[in-house]
Design a protein around this motif. Structure first.
Motif, PDB file in Angstrom:
ATOM      1  N   GLU A   5       0.841  -1.205   0.000  1.00 52.86           N
ATOM      2  CA  GLU A   5       0.000   0.000   0.000  1.00 52.86           C
ATOM      3  C   GLU A   5       0.877   1.255   0.000  1.00 52.86           C
ATOM      4  O   GLU A   5       0.648   2.192  -0.760  1.00 52.86           O
ATOM      5  N   ARG A   6       1.893   1.250   0.863  1.00 52.08           N
ATOM      6  CA  ARG A   6       2.789   2.400   0.970  1.00 52.08           C
ATOM      7  C   ARG A   6       3.550   2.616  -0.345  1.00 52.08           C
ATOM      8  O   ARG A   6       3.692   3.736  -0.829  1.00 52.08           O
ATOM      9  N   VAL A  62       1.513   4.265  -3.086  1.00 52.55           N
ATOM     10  CA  VAL A  62       1.411   5.715  -2.961  1.00 52.55           C
ATOM     11  C   VAL A  62       2.659   6.394  -3.516  1.00 52.55           C
ATOM     12  O   VAL A  62       2.581   7.367  -4.267  1.00 52.55           O
ATOM     13  N   HIS A 117      -1.794   1.657  -8.424  1.00 56.16           N
ATOM     14  CA  HIS A 117      -2.469   0.737  -7.497  1.00 56.16           C
ATOM     15  C   HIS A 117      -1.941  -0.676  -7.738  1.00 56.16           C
ATOM     16  O   HIS A 117      -2.475  -1.437  -8.541  1.00 56.16           O
ATOM     17  N   TRP A 131      -3.935  14.535  -4.227  1.00 55.72           N
ATOM     18  CA  TRP A 131      -2.863  13.692  -4.756  1.00 55.72           C
ATOM     19  C   TRP A 131      -1.949  14.466  -5.707  1.00 55.72           C
ATOM     20  O   TRP A 131      -0.835  14.021  -5.993  1.00 55.72           O
ATOM     21  N   HIS A 186      -0.440   5.867   4.815  1.00 51.07           N
ATOM     22  CA  HIS A 186       0.103   6.249   3.504  1.00 51.07           C
ATOM     23  C   HIS A 186      -0.167   7.713   3.154  1.00 51.07           C
ATOM     24  O   HIS A 186       0.372   8.218   2.178  1.00 51.07           O
ATOM     25  N   TYR A 187      -0.972   8.419   3.953  1.00 50.06           N
ATOM     26  CA  TYR A 187      -1.181   9.843   3.717  1.00 50.06           C
ATOM     27  C   TYR A 187      -0.120  10.715   4.398  1.00 50.06           C
ATOM     28  O   TYR A 187      -0.107  11.925   4.200  1.00 50.06           O
TER      29      TYR A 187
END
Length: 358
Positions: A107-108, A111, A116, A205, A259-260
């Protein structure tokens, strides 16, 4: 524990990917449980089977076990259980900690890379790396060590993938720790309340930062109305992501949606296998209460001569930790916390290891 509304862009991507109708999706309502070991996954499945047996409210419709072979496309490992409740379908994901560690990693990287990966976007080599890493983790969790040829292959893939990611036109949307001030701002709004709060976060993003955040009503209808208003104001097609989450502690948000919040360094985007094993081992060899204690003492700079009593930790800094006595003793045994003359402080000689834990 945290909760979130499933995001519309996610649902739309899944509808397109599987070419199905909305009524056919079985994970619009879903939840996840993370347990220590693979054996605990089996115990939990058995427990749920026993609890749902003979009840009219719940029924298990399907169990899909991805643990042994992993998903063909990415190597994802977990057990998915479809549970029916009063004609509604819910998806329960059950993962061991090492399976969750892998999932956080992909997931990280998605980003940072800008694709994806779990949906098979991006270069085949990057997807292959995570698949092989998943296979290696499975061997380790089964009590076996990956052979040397497998380790060499993973390392070659890692180096090639780092180069691919660095050359991506979407690479490096984040700067290190760019968003930690958001948590501080939300913390001030939250105050000392331990009640559940709903938050709407708007992530851009294009810029790699939050453009807006707002505390919203706990009333479901009001919260969803606000969410829809935000989605209309910040459309996904313009690069915005609107997230509605609930949590009793806003700091939990930086873990459930890590991840944000940027990454520590771009020097090594992908961990080598040995670093992954070390990182995973350090995450699981102390309990969550011990991690919270370390994080609190670290944040308040209790190092060396700056000390604190256990009463202060219990009654002011770490009120919600039920295992505080045993967790603190574990930290003392591991020489991460020094106890002397009735007061506690972090061991400055273990600073690097402590920061890896938290």
């Amino acid at each position: 524990m945290a909760q979130r509304l499933k995001r519309k862009p996610q649902i739309l991507r899944k509808l397109r990917r599987f070419s199905v109708r909305l009524s056919q999706l079985q994970d619009i309502g879903g939840f996840r449980i993370i347990v220590h070991r693979n054996a605990d996954v089996d115990s939990l499945i058995q427990f749920i089977k026993e609890r749902t047996s003979g009840t009219e409210d719940y029924s298990i419709e399907k169990i899909t076990d991805y643990r042994e072979k992993g998903r063909d496309d990415t190597g994802y490992r977990a057990v998915h259980m479809i549970i029916k409740r009063n004609s509604y379908f819910l998806e329960l994901q059950i993962r061991s900690r090492i399976q969750h560690y892998w999932a956080e990693g992909i997931e990280r990287t998605s980003v940072i890379y800008g694709y994806h990966l779990k949906e098979k976007e991006g270069a085949p080599e990057v997807i292959a790396y995570f698949k092989e890493l998943s296979n290696a983790f499975y061997e380790i969790e089964s009590g076996r060590q990956p052979d040397s040829n497998h380790k060499i292959m993973i390392e070659k893939l890692r180096l090639a993938c780092e180069q691919i990611i660095k050359e991506s036109e979407k690479f490096k949307v984040f700067d290190s720790f760019v968003n930690l001030d958001v948590i501080k701002a939300l913390k001030e709004v939250e105050g000392n309340s331990k009640e559940l709060n709903n938050w709407i976060l708007v992530f851009d993003w294009n810029q790699g930062n939050f453009t807006s955040w707002d505390k919203v009503s706990l009333d479901p209808e009001e919260a969803v109305k606000k969410y829809v208003d935000y989605e209309n104001s910040f459309p996904a097609e313009d690069g915005f992501e609107v997230v509605l989450i609930g949590s009793t502690n806003v700091e939990t948000v930086s873990k459930t949606h890590s991840h944000y919040f940027g990454i520590e360094s771009y020097d090594h985007i992908l961990e080598n296998l040995d670093s992954s094993i070390v990182g995973f081992s350090r995450k699981i060899d102390i309990d969550i209460g011990a991690v919270q204690i370390l994080a609190t003492l670290h944040r308040r700079h209790f190092w060396g001569k700056k000390t604190v009593t256990l009463d202060t930790i219990k009654n002011h800094f770490c009120k919600g930790i039920l295992s505080i006595d045993s967790s603190m003793q574990d930290l003392i045994n591991k020489d991460l916390v020094i106890y002397k003359n009735g007061v506690y402080s972090l061991n400055i000689q273990k600073k690097r290891i402590i920061e890896q834990y938290i």
